[in-house]
Scaffold this motif. Sequence first.
Motif, PDB file in Angstrom:
ATOM      1  N   LEU A   1      -6.175  13.288  15.982  1.00 26.88           N
ATOM      2  CA  LEU A   1      -6.338  14.268  15.086  1.00 26.88           C
ATOM      3  C   LEU A   1      -7.463  15.208  16.176  1.00 26.88           C
ATOM      4  CD1 LEU A   1      -7.241  13.292  11.627  1.00 26.88           C
ATOM      5  CD2 LEU A   1      -5.386  14.582  12.210  1.00 26.88           C
ATOM      6  N   GLU A   2      -8.322  14.705  16.653  1.00 29.61           N
ATOM      7  CA  GLU A   2      -9.241  15.481  17.469  1.00 29.61           C
ATOM      8  C   GLU A   2      -8.529  16.045  18.761  1.00 29.61           C
ATOM      9  OE1 GLU A   2     -13.609  13.352  16.674  1.00 29.61           O
ATOM     10  OE2 GLU A   2     -12.262  12.889  18.591  1.00 29.61           O
ATOM     11  N   ALA A   3      -7.419  15.227  19.443  1.00 24.98           N
ATOM     12  CA  ALA A   3      -6.646  15.751  20.343  1.00 24.98           C
ATOM     13  C   ALA A   3      -5.923  16.889  19.955  1.00 24.98           C
ATOM     14  CB  ALA A   3      -5.887  14.540  21.030  1.00 24.98           C
ATOM     15  N   LEU A   4      -5.138  16.872  18.986  1.00 20.67           N
ATOM     16  CA  LEU A   4      -4.261  17.715  18.500  1.00 20.67           C
ATOM     17  C   LEU A   4      -5.081  19.026  18.071  1.00 20.67           C
ATOM     18  CD1 LEU A   4      -1.759  15.592  16.201  1.00 20.67           C
ATOM     19  CD2 LEU A   4      -1.129  16.839  18.420  1.00 20.67           C
ATOM     20  N   ASN A   5      -5.999  18.922  17.260  1.00 22.75           N
ATOM     21  CA  ASN A   5      -6.876  20.158  16.748  1.00 22.75           C
ATOM     22  C   ASN A   5      -7.382  20.930  18.252  1.00 22.75           C
ATOM     23  OD1 ASN A   5      -7.361  20.451  13.865  1.00 22.75           O
ATOM     24  ND2 ASN A   5      -6.838  18.367  14.028  1.00 22.75           N
ATOM     25  N   SER A   6      -7.958  20.147  19.162  1.00 28.31           N
ATOM     26  CA  SER A   6      -8.383  20.663  20.011  1.00 28.31           C
ATOM     27  C   SER A   6      -7.328  21.644  21.059  1.00 28.31           C
ATOM     28  CB  SER A   6      -9.136  19.695  21.340  1.00 28.31           C
ATOM     29  OG  SER A   6      -8.137  19.003  21.944  1.00 28.31           O
ATOM     30  N   MET A   7      -6.065  20.997  21.049  1.00 29.61           N
ATOM     31  CA  MET A   7      -4.982  21.959  21.467  1.00 29.61           C
ATOM     32  C   MET A   7      -4.828  23.131  20.526  1.00 29.61           C
ATOM     33  SD  MET A   7      -2.499  18.609  22.273  1.00 29.61           S
ATOM     34  CE  MET A   7      -1.057  19.614  22.814  1.00 29.61           C
ATOM     35  N   VAL A   8      -4.803  22.950  19.473  1.00 30.17           N
ATOM     36  CA  VAL A   8      -4.497  24.234  18.547  1.00 30.17           C
ATOM     37  C   VAL A   8      -5.646  25.036  18.699  1.00 30.17           C
ATOM     38  CG1 VAL A   8      -4.841  25.153  16.108  1.00 30.17           C
ATOM     39  CG2 VAL A   8      -3.675  22.990  16.555  1.00 30.17           C
TER      40      VAL A   8
ATOM     41  N   TYR B   1      -9.161   7.628   9.316  1.00 32.76           N
ATOM     42  CA  TYR B   1      -8.222   8.984   9.167  1.00 32.76           C
ATOM     43  C   TYR B   1      -8.693   9.945   8.365  1.00 32.76           C
ATOM     44  CZ  TYR B   1      -3.821  11.171   9.199  1.00 32.76           C
ATOM     45  OH  TYR B   1      -2.948  12.099   9.427  1.00 32.76           O
ATOM     46  N   PRO B   2      -9.803  10.806   8.619  1.00 33.05           N
ATOM     47  CA  PRO B   2     -10.347  11.862   8.023  1.00 33.05           C
ATOM     48  C   PRO B   2      -9.491  13.372   8.056  1.00 33.05           C
ATOM     49  CG  PRO B   2     -11.512  11.706  10.029  1.00 33.05           C
ATOM     50  CD  PRO B   2     -10.567  10.562  10.106  1.00 33.05           C
ATOM     51  N   HIS B   3      -9.884  13.690   6.554  1.00 34.70           N
ATOM     52  CA  HIS B   3      -9.149  15.263   6.827  1.00 34.70           C
ATOM     53  C   HIS B   3     -10.121  16.312   7.656  1.00 34.70           C
ATOM     54  CE1 HIS B   3      -7.261  13.517   3.205  1.00 34.70           C
ATOM     55  NE2 HIS B   3      -6.400  14.207   3.507  1.00 34.70           N
ATOM     56  N   ILE B   4     -11.606  15.858   7.720  1.00 29.82           N
ATOM     57  CA  ILE B   4     -12.499  16.638   8.403  1.00 29.82           C
ATOM     58  C   ILE B   4     -13.350  15.962   9.413  1.00 29.82           C
ATOM     59  CG2 ILE B   4     -14.395  18.217   7.990  1.00 29.82           C
ATOM     60  CD1 ILE B   4     -13.566  18.307   5.124  1.00 29.82           C
ATOM     61  N   THR B   5     -13.032  16.370  10.477  1.00 31.61           N
ATOM     62  CA  THR B   5     -13.745  15.861  11.819  1.00 31.61           C
ATOM     63  C   THR B   5     -14.854  16.561  12.222  1.00 31.61           C
ATOM     64  OG1 THR B   5     -12.129  16.635  13.259  1.00 31.61           O
ATOM     65  CG2 THR B   5     -11.535  14.622  12.442  1.00 31.61           C
TER      66      THR B   5
ATOM     67  N   LYS C   1       2.628  10.488   7.756  1.00 36.05           N
ATOM     68  CA  LYS C   1       2.788   8.957   7.854  1.00 36.05           C
ATOM     69  C   LYS C   1       1.503   8.228   7.615  1.00 36.05           C
ATOM     70  CE  LYS C   1       5.741   9.840  12.161  1.00 36.05           C
ATOM     71  NZ  LYS C   1       5.852   9.569  13.465  1.00 36.05           N
ATOM     72  N   ASN C   2       0.687   8.904   7.454  1.00 38.71           N
ATOM     73  CA  ASN C   2      -0.667   8.017   7.290  1.00 38.71           C
ATOM     74  C   ASN C   2      -1.389   8.531   5.927  1.00 38.71           C
ATOM     75  OD1 ASN C   2      -1.267   6.443   9.967  1.00 38.71           O
ATOM     76  ND2 ASN C   2      -0.546   8.601  10.405  1.00 38.71           N
TER      77      ASN C   2
ATOM     78  N   MET D   1      -9.209  -0.013   5.828  1.00 43.08           N
ATOM     79  CA  MET D   1      -8.224  -0.211   6.874  1.00 43.08           C
ATOM     80  C   MET D   1      -8.912  -0.764   8.023  1.00 43.08           C
ATOM     81  SD  MET D   1      -7.118   4.044   6.872  1.00 43.08           S
ATOM     82  CE  MET D   1      -5.964   3.740   8.331  1.00 43.08           C
ATOM     83  N   ASP D   2      -7.871  -1.302   8.922  1.00 43.37           N
ATOM     84  CA  ASP D   2      -8.333  -2.232  10.163  1.00 43.37           C
ATOM     85  C   ASP D   2      -9.344  -0.929  11.225  1.00 43.37           C
ATOM     86  OD1 ASP D   2      -7.351  -4.532   9.664  1.00 43.37           O
ATOM     87  OD2 ASP D   2      -5.359  -4.106  10.663  1.00 43.37           O
ATOM     88  N   ASN D   3     -10.455  -1.492  11.167  1.00 43.47           N
ATOM     89  CA  ASN D   3     -11.498  -0.517  11.776  1.00 43.47           C
ATOM     90  C   ASN D   3     -11.252  -0.892  13.384  1.00 43.47           C
ATOM     91  OD1 ASN D   3     -13.459   0.989  12.679  1.00 43.47           O
ATOM     92  ND2 ASN D   3     -15.168   0.201  11.424  1.00 43.47           N
ATOM     93  N   PRO D   4     -10.857  -0.046  14.244  1.00 40.02           N
ATOM     94  CA  PRO D   4     -11.004  -0.281  15.902  1.00 40.02           C
ATOM     95  C   PRO D   4     -12.164  -0.194  16.502  1.00 40.02           C
ATOM     96  CG  PRO D   4     -10.169   2.045  15.359  1.00 40.02           C
ATOM     97  CD  PRO D   4     -10.293   1.345  14.071  1.00 40.02           C
ATOM     98  N   TYR D   5     -13.401  -0.076  15.614  1.00 45.42           N
ATOM     99  CA  TYR D   5     -14.660  -0.064  16.263  1.00 45.42           C
ATOM    100  C   TYR D   5     -15.564  -1.320  15.532  1.00 45.42           C
ATOM    101  CZ  TYR D   5     -13.353   4.954  16.836  1.00 45.42           C
ATOM    102  OH  TYR D   5     -12.914   6.018  17.151  1.00 45.42           O
ATOM    103  N   ASP D   6     -14.808  -2.188  14.941  1.00 42.99           N
ATOM    104  CA  ASP D   6     -15.140  -3.465  14.842  1.00 42.99           C
ATOM    105  C   ASP D   6     -15.249  -4.388  16.096  1.00 42.99           C
ATOM    106  OD1 ASP D   6     -15.982  -3.275  12.234  1.00 42.99           O
ATOM    107  OD2 ASP D   6     -14.160  -3.712  11.336  1.00 42.99           O
ATOM    108  N   VAL D   7     -16.118  -4.323  16.936  1.00 37.99           N
ATOM    109  CA  VAL D   7     -16.239  -4.921  18.152  1.00 37.99           C
ATOM    110  C   VAL D   7     -17.236  -6.156  18.061  1.00 37.99           C
ATOM    111  CG1 VAL D   7     -15.481  -2.977  19.470  1.00 37.99           C
ATOM    112  CG2 VAL D   7     -17.788  -3.448  19.265  1.00 37.99           C
TER     113      VAL D   7
END
Length: 496
Positions: A35-42, A290-294, A77-78, A342-348
């Motif tokens: 989301l951050e990648a796509l919004n920065s492109m916008v 997967y937030p609406h607001i980042t 999709k999400n 959801m599965d959290n990718p920051y659970d390290v």
Amino acid sequence: MLQISRIMHLDEAELYFREDDSCSPMGYYTQKNELEALNSMVSLVNSSFLDDTCSHKDVMQDLREAIMQLICDFGDKNITDATVINSQNCDKENYLLRWGEKSGVKNRLQIAHIKGFGRGAIAVTDLKVGDVALEIPVSAIISEDAMKNTDMFPALEKVDGISTETMLLLWSMKERYNSSSTFKDYFDTLPEEFNTGLSFGINAIVALDGTLLLEELIQAKEHLRNQYDELFPALCEDHPDIFPPELYTWEQFLWACELWYSNSMKIQFADGALKTCLIPIAGFLNHSLYPHITQYGKVDSATNTLKFRMSRPCHAGEQCYLSYGNFSSSHLITFYGFMPQMDNPYDVIELDIDGSQDVCSDEFDASSGTTHMVRGTWFSDNHSIFHYGLPAPLLNHFRRAREDILDADSPLLEKLKIEIEILEDLSSTFSGMMENLGEVDSESRENMDWDVKLAEEYKNLQRRIISSILSSCYAGRKLVEDELCKSMAKDDGSPF
């Protein structure tokens, strides 16, 4: 363009687990990163429209529409369901919304009780990318300015080493009972108990035995207790009119700590000052991976308001999510009182390993620290030989540690034997971790208190992560042993 934008928005953990030039099995690194990648492109395309020298605005418009379509497709999709239990019986919350309206708040959200979340914010109308779901004037934000205008501030200024955040915390302990407070409607909506990890009882603490969260919680509570003891009863004795003892008990102090930990936001004001604040109404926005607001932490200097702008669409009746940050479940439990659904990718799981061998690493610059980490191997798309679903920086560390017996010209057989040693070492390490977690509690969760239930959920998550690593090590060793047999057979000249 998208791949470059993704890489530019990777944080440390995402960079550490990045696999070659590919993304995850889903086609992206994390949902928030996408989301951050796509919004920065916008944003970049939008800025081109302000450039009078741009001679290809029709092309840029087509590009913008293509990116917006990617965001919409990604959202479809999400999408996540939110079951509204009750949107009518929210009297205190509705009082707050009316107070906000009188204070200049512009709001396109409704507060409701949502299954699995408690209270949350539901979109009243369809919200598109770039729409402002919530706009709050600076005058409605609770910041240090409110505290500095009270008789409490001169007394607190004289306390050595006290931070502005601690002053605000002490102010809120008293302000919540102030019937004439400007923010009375806000304080009235706050719960009597926040139920974060800081409020875990002894049974929940015992249930966490063998986990890193246990140590985190104990250290956090000891820190807060020491902080309280440094301030009280001294402040109550020196200024009983300002700090009445009945309002400044340990229980009240812990409540205020949980309030500020779980609800405060760092906000950059128009003058550039960065302040810790409470944001009425915005506190009802729940966290999501997967937030609406980042992006929401900067006051718009033109309107002197804080705007919560959409990074992806949100349909009417859908729960609108915020991102609290790239936090692990242990952090979210300690300071917010929940685990992501959801599965959290920051659970390290961090591994303290001598980092002296990592300085020359091409994959990851670990020269600034000595910490390696692992996470659930289900996030990896590469379980082939020499990868195993494990992070490349960690594997390469162990390989470099054996450079005295292995070099680039070493035969394949020697390299394969080293791989087996590495996988055996990792298996031994994580087998010990699994043993420390003990047996799974057979008690029905329906009979558990909220804190014990949350502790057991976290412990099961740790078991799942470690189990995935052990499975990957086992499967990886089978791959290496098969390859080793083939190589030995080839060297012997055997057709088998």
